[in-house]
Write an enzyme that holds these catalytic residues in place. Structure first.
Site, PDB file in Angstrom:
ATOM      1  N   ASP A  39      22.625  29.310  -0.926  1.00 11.84           N
ATOM      2  CA  ASP A  39      21.268  29.789  -1.218  1.00 11.84           C
ATOM      3  C   ASP A  39      21.135  30.014  -2.717  1.00 11.84           C
ATOM      4  O   ASP A  39      21.877  30.804  -3.297  1.00 11.84           O
ATOM      5  CB  ASP A  39      21.047  31.095  -0.442  1.00 11.84           C
ATOM      6  CG  ASP A  39      19.733  31.763  -0.781  1.00 11.84           C
ATOM      7  OD1 ASP A  39      18.802  31.062  -1.216  1.00 11.84           O
ATOM      8  OD2 ASP A  39      19.628  32.995  -0.595  1.00 11.84           O
ATOM      9  N   ASP A 214      18.259  11.389  14.961  1.00 16.95           N
ATOM     10  CA  ASP A 214      18.258  12.458  15.961  1.00 16.95           C
ATOM     11  C   ASP A 214      17.815  11.905  17.313  1.00 16.95           C
ATOM     12  O   ASP A 214      16.852  11.138  17.390  1.00 16.95           O
ATOM     13  CB  ASP A 214      17.288  13.556  15.501  1.00 16.95           C
ATOM     14  CG  ASP A 214      17.359  14.789  16.366  1.00 16.95           C
ATOM     15  OD1 ASP A 214      18.429  15.412  16.418  1.00 16.95           O
ATOM     16  OD2 ASP A 214      16.334  15.137  16.996  1.00 16.95           O
ATOM     17  N   GLU A 277      22.800   9.776  16.824  1.00 18.96           N
ATOM     18  CA  GLU A 277      23.161  10.920  17.652  1.00 18.96           C
ATOM     19  C   GLU A 277      22.725  10.533  19.060  1.00 18.96           C
ATOM     20  O   GLU A 277      21.553  10.653  19.417  1.00 18.96           O
ATOM     21  CB  GLU A 277      22.435  12.198  17.207  1.00 18.96           C
ATOM     22  CG  GLU A 277      22.926  13.421  17.957  1.00 18.96           C
ATOM     23  CD  GLU A 277      21.864  14.216  18.695  1.00 18.96           C
ATOM     24  OE1 GLU A 277      22.225  15.212  19.325  1.00 18.96           O
ATOM     25  OE2 GLU A 277      20.670  13.852  18.659  1.00 18.96           O
TER      26      GLU A 277
HETATM   27  C1  NOJ Z   1      19.843  17.183  18.139  1.00 18.71           C
HETATM   28  C2  NOJ Z   1      19.934  18.132  16.983  1.00 18.71           C
HETATM   29  O1  NOJ Z   1      21.221  18.053  16.435  1.00 18.71           O
HETATM   30  C3  NOJ Z   1      19.619  19.492  17.539  1.00 18.71           C
HETATM   31  O2  NOJ Z   1      19.914  20.513  16.616  1.00 18.71           O
HETATM   32  C4  NOJ Z   1      18.184  19.518  17.958  1.00 18.71           C
HETATM   33  O3  NOJ Z   1      17.901  20.744  18.587  1.00 18.71           O
HETATM   34  C5  NOJ Z   1      17.879  18.394  18.959  1.00 18.71           C
HETATM   35  N1  NOJ Z   1      18.464  17.149  18.587  1.00 18.71           N
HETATM   36  C6  NOJ Z   1      16.405  18.190  19.083  1.00 18.71           C
HETATM   37  O4  NOJ Z   1      15.894  17.618  17.901  1.00 18.71           O
END
Ligand code: NOJ
Length: 556
Positions: A39, A214, A277
């Site tokens: 920060d 994501d 992911e």
């Molecule tokens: C995966 C992300 O890493 C997570 O933090 C998030 O809550 C979900 N996708 C939804 O975007």
């Protein structure tokens, strides 16, 4: 936008740039969870300037790239994974100028930069969702069931708990696989495709070297949005193909993005990547995301979820390597991230196991992702008071396991050992980093920290561990340095060597790696000279004593 912002800094010229073997194939990439890293302005929330100031630490640690979690304009209903403006920096984290300066500073140090892109859903404050006409076309609205439409359109559950549908004032329902503040986009609409390609170009123009995609398995839903038929759906994520996850249709999107990334990179003589992911039920289905014309990497969550047992580890490693090799891709190893219980805690609350697991991971062929703080051996913080929590899953009765996939808590731990004190939510792995000093906020910034740090982290700070050869930080530094020094360790061949029960031995170019997963010493003929070990190893009369829960790299 200033002049500077329009001319991106060149990516570092390291082996792997240009055509030919890609830099990502064996890169070690460090995840910066921006809110909790450093920060600069004293508001207790990490920011881009703070991250920039700490880049020399990452360079010194020895990583190749950083992945920054979302810092875009967002109401922060889900830690920034609810994006209201994909081209703006949230004032909490700084400005676009700060992002530009961070990318430049990283490149100057020879570090690449990956940023998140969140295509499955936006924030409900996104202008598209705020406009009822646009919203109807670009999100997934359906009429309800029941006499007056009072029931959700199907039985899907939000992975944060509760129904995946919310009814609007107009009487219809919209789908949100995550929080109600995160409406799912309609990827049957070409305008959605066009917008995300434009967003990617925006950040590529600013100089980023890739995207972490994501929910890369989520954009396409099964036609007709069919019921699943039974509850506990969060536990099925990653265990089977669901009508909302891992549908074959997502691959066409990834192919289009690969064309964009390759075209962009080719025009500029660099390689920009996408990392998925994706929660897929098998190594084979995960490998589909990294076919030559799709994304470059996909996180290997099956490795992350493997119990600390030699047979289980060996089979997950074999299955992963075989599956990715079948499509010519590297495997992308990961042990911790901002969604799962930190691996020190997950592996039975054992720092010894965590250190050994990391050395094993860094000895495997492929790329590896590190999550900030794991290099300090940070444990999960398991006693956060309810009033400081921010994980939306906490408020909706879900669990961290449901947020991202199965098995991220107790069931993956040996003997249920990780059960103690874990609550299954995600704030405990997001506590701000301790940099220096004896008291909170341990140098995190000039103010406090948005989540309270434990009172006993003084010995875990970067400053306390630096220079101490027994520290976890120095273990990471030494491992990353050896990885750089031993050509072929990253992306070269691997074979198993004979080993006693409970022990793994694997041969890599330049070294042999032994892992003793048992809780006690195991003796075996010394395979060579110890190069690096997660715990003190002794060699006497050509017999090596491998400490329990340890990993050793041997020069052969
Ligand atoms: C995966 C992300 O890493 C997570 O933090 C998030 O809550 C979900 N996708 C939804 O975007």
């Amino acid at each position: 936008m200033t002049q500077e912002l329009t001319s991106p800094s060149p990516a570092p010229q390291a082996p792997g740039t240009g055509r030919g073997p890609g830099w990502w194939r064996d890169a070690v990439i460090y995840q910066v969870y921006v809110r909790s890293f450093a920060d600069s302005d004293g508001d207790g929330i990490g920011d881009l300037r703070g991250a920039r100031e700490r880049l020399p630490y990452l360079k010194d640690l020895g990583v190749d790239a950083v992945w920054l979690t979302p810092f875009y304009a967002s109401p922060q209903a889900d830690g920034g994974y609810d994006v209201a403006d994909y081209r703006a920096v949230d004032p909490l984290f700084g400005t676009l100028q700060d992002a530009d300066e961070l990318i430049r500073a990283a490149h100057d140090l020879g570090l690449r930069v990956i940023v998140d892109i969140v295509p499955n859903h936006t924030s409900d404050r996104h202008p598209w969702f705020q406009d009822p006409e646009l919203a109807r076309q670009r999100y997934l609205f359906r009429p309800g069931k029941g006499e007056s439409g009072e029931l959700p359109p199907n039985d899907w559950e939000s992975v944060f708990g509760g129904p995946a549908w919310t009814r609007t004032d107009r009487g219809d329902w919209y789908l949100h696989l995550f929080a109600p503040e995160q409406p799912d986009l309609n990827w049957d609409n070409p305008e959605v495709h066009a917008e995300f390609e434009a967003i990617m170009r925006f950040w590529l123009d600013l100089g980023v070297d890739g995207f972490r995609v994501d929910v890369a398995h989520g954009m396409i839903k099964a036609p007709g949005l069919p019921d699943i038929g039974h509850g506990a759906q969060a536990q099925l994520i990653g265990a089977q193909v669901l009508p909302f996850f891992d549908q074959d249709g997502v691959h066409a999107i990834h192919r289009a993005w690969r064309r964009l990334l390759d075209g962009y990179g080719d025009a500029r003589g660099k390689q920009v990547i996408g990392v998925a992911e994706a929660w897929a039920p098998s190594a084979e289905r995960l490998a589909l995301y990294v076919r030559p014309d799709e994304l470059h990497q996909a996180f290997n969550f099956q490795f992350l979820n493997a119990p600390w047992q030699s047979d289980a580890l060996r089979s997950v490693i074999d299955a992963s390597l075989a599956a990715t090799a079948s499509v010519g891709a590297p495997t992308t190893w990961v042990l911790s991230n901002h969604d799962v219980v930190r691996h020190t805690t997950r592996l039975g609350g054992s720092l010894a196991r965590a250190r050994a697991a990391t050395l094993l991971m860094l000895a495997l062929p492929g790329s590896a992702y590190l999550y900030q703080g794991e290099e300090l051996g940070l444990p999960e913080v398991t006693d956060l008071p309810d009033e400081v929590r921010q994980d939306p899953a906490f408020f909706r009765g879900g669990r961290a396991t449901g947020a991202v996939g199965p098995g991220t808590d107790t069931e993956s731990a040996p003997d249920g050992a990780a059960a103690g004190g874990q609550d299954g939510f995600r704030d405990g792995c997001r506590v701000p980093l301790p940099w220096s000093g004896e008291l909170p906020p341990y140098g995190f910034g000039p103010g406090g920290s948005w989540l309270p740090q434990p009172a006993d982290w003084g010995g875990l700070t970067v400053a306390a561990q630096t220079g101490d050869p027994a520290s976890t930080l120095e273990l990471y530094r030494a491992a990353l340095e050896l990885r750089r020094r031993l050509p072929g360790l990253g992306d070269g061949p691997m074979s198993w060597a004979p080993a006693p029960d409970g022990v793994l031995a694997l041969t890599r170019p330049g070294l042999l790696c032994t892992v003793n997963t048992l809780g006690h010493d195991v003796g075996l003929p010394a395979p060579g000279t110890p190069l690096l070990s997660s715990a003190p190893v002794t060699v006497d009369d050509a017999t090596a004593q491998l400490p329990g829960d340890s990993c050793t790299w041997w020069a052969i």
